[in-house]
Design a protein around this motif. Structure first.
Motif, mmCIF file in Angstrom:
data_model
loop_
_atom_site.group_PDB
_atom_site.id
_atom_site.type_symbol
_atom_site.label_atom_id
_atom_site.label_comp_id
_atom_site.label_asym_id
_atom_site.label_seq_id
_atom_site.Cartn_x
_atom_site.Cartn_y
_atom_site.Cartn_z
ATOM 1 N N GLY A 25 13.342 -12.825 -1.415
ATOM 2 C CA GLY A 25 12.609 -11.944 -0.843
ATOM 3 C C GLY A 25 13.789 -10.620 -0.550
ATOM 4 N N ALA A 26 14.765 -10.964 -0.214
ATOM 5 C CA ALA A 26 15.944 -9.989 0.573
ATOM 6 C C ALA A 26 16.524 -9.114 -1.016
ATOM 7 N N ALA A 27 16.520 -9.615 -2.146
ATOM 8 C CA ALA A 27 16.758 -9.060 -3.248
ATOM 9 C C ALA A 27 15.999 -8.085 -3.790
ATOM 10 N N ARG A 28 14.581 -8.739 -3.723
ATOM 11 C CA ARG A 28 13.523 -7.950 -4.117
ATOM 12 C C ARG A 28 13.254 -6.546 -3.277
ATOM 13 N N ALA A 29 13.346 -6.736 -2.051
ATOM 14 C CA ALA A 29 13.595 -5.650 -1.106
ATOM 15 C C ALA A 29 14.607 -4.591 -1.223
ATOM 16 N N GLY A 30 15.488 -5.200 -1.631
ATOM 17 C CA GLY A 30 16.736 -4.184 -2.003
ATOM 18 C C GLY A 30 16.556 -3.411 -3.230
ATOM 19 N N PHE A 31 16.195 -4.026 -4.179
ATOM 20 C CA PHE A 31 15.632 -3.296 -5.655
ATOM 21 C C PHE A 31 14.643 -2.156 -5.225
ATOM 22 N N ALA A 32 13.524 -2.825 -4.435
ATOM 23 C CA ALA A 32 12.618 -1.694 -3.798
ATOM 24 C C ALA A 32 13.064 -0.242 -3.149
ATOM 25 N N ALA A 33 14.010 -0.729 -2.293
ATOM 26 C CA ALA A 33 14.670 0.114 -1.580
ATOM 27 C C ALA A 33 15.654 1.213 -2.480
ATOM 28 N N ARG A 34 16.573 0.701 -3.603
ATOM 29 C CA ARG A 34 17.070 1.254 -4.485
ATOM 30 C C ARG A 34 15.967 2.265 -5.160
#
Length: 278
Positions: A25-34
């Protein structure tokens, strides 16, 4: 249970946690923020291409744009937390290895560690902006000139800046080439996409990656020029690099194309948030 067995069990537990749902979930949130940041940078660059040059087309400009919107502060904090998640995911890849056949290789671990450091810095700058510093770490142009000036003042500084610039050029060409070759396919769950969605993802992945690689390569060329001429002001951050495209014979049209590519990369990051193997 002896000490070695406890250590093995502890490491196995840590690895399971690193590959668990929270880390994913943290990785997916990071991609979305990017994706949000690249989308806004691209839109700001499009404004510059069409004659509105008041805002900076870099991370600070994107953060300033968000801060002016309703609930902008909440969005800024969410972006910062998402980027922290990205940094932690990259750290887990450096420690335990990434998905894929060669995910545990030394090269992949070092790449993951470098990405962890990069996203840690970006997350810090976003959170600092959200906390009220209002600087976001300074503009990319100011940072590039300041860092270049400091390094040029060191013994062998010209060589350091020159080699770093060449490295950025190579990285940009590598990013663009991998995008054109669609190397990202092996990182995506393509089976979950319909043919139409897959075509759309390829448009964003190829166009966005090529534009991102071109911007990196151009920034590297300016760094090499700064080293050769021993002139820190020759170094350019993201905003000045993007504006330089408008000064080419192709004019603002080239900048508009590159800006559209960065918008596509933002959309591609959203696709990575949805279908990336993590």
């Amino acid at each position: 249970m002896n000490t070695s067995a406890m250590a093995r069990n502890g490491r196995a537990g840590a690895e399971r946690a690193a590959r668990g749902s929270v880390t994913k979930g943290a990785a997916r949130a990071g991609f979305a923020a990017r994706g949000v940041i690249y989308l806004l940078v691209g839109l700001l660059a499009l404004q510059i291409a069409f004659g509105d040059s008041k805002e900076e087309a870099d991370r600070r400009g994107a953060l300033a744009e968000i801060s002016q919107k309703p609930f902008g502060s909440v969005v800024l904090w969410a972006l910062g937390v998402g980027l922290v998640g990205m940094a932690l995911w990259r750290l887990s890849e450096a420690v335990f290895g990434a998905v894929g056949e060669d995910g545990r290789s030394a090269r992949k671990r070092l790449l993951a560690l470098g990405r962890c450091a990069f996203y840690s810095f970006v997350a810090y700058s976003v959170l600092a902006f959200a906390a009220g510093s209002g600087s976001g770490g300074g503009s990319s142009d100011e940072q590039s000139r300041d860092v270049t000036a400091r390094v040029l003042g060191l013994p062998g500084g010209q060589w350091i800046v020159g080699v770093a610039g060449v490295g950025i050029v190579v990285a940009g060409l590598w990013i663009g080439a991998r995008a054109v070759m669609r190397s990202y396919h092996k990182k995506l769950r393509l089976g979950e996409m319909s043919p139409r969605v897959r075509r759309l993802v390829d448009v964003t992945g190829v166009g966005g990656g090529a534009a991102r690689g071109l911007v990196f390569a151009a920034a590297g060329v300016f760094a090499v020029r700064a080293a050769v001429e021993y002139e820190p002001d020759r170094a350019k951050g993201l905003d000045d690099t993007l504006r330089s495209f408008a000064g080419t014979p192709a004019g603002p049209g080239l900048l508009a194309c590159v800006a559209a590519g960065l918008v596509l990369f933002g959309l591609f990051s959203f696709a990575m948030a949805r279908w990336r193997k993590v």
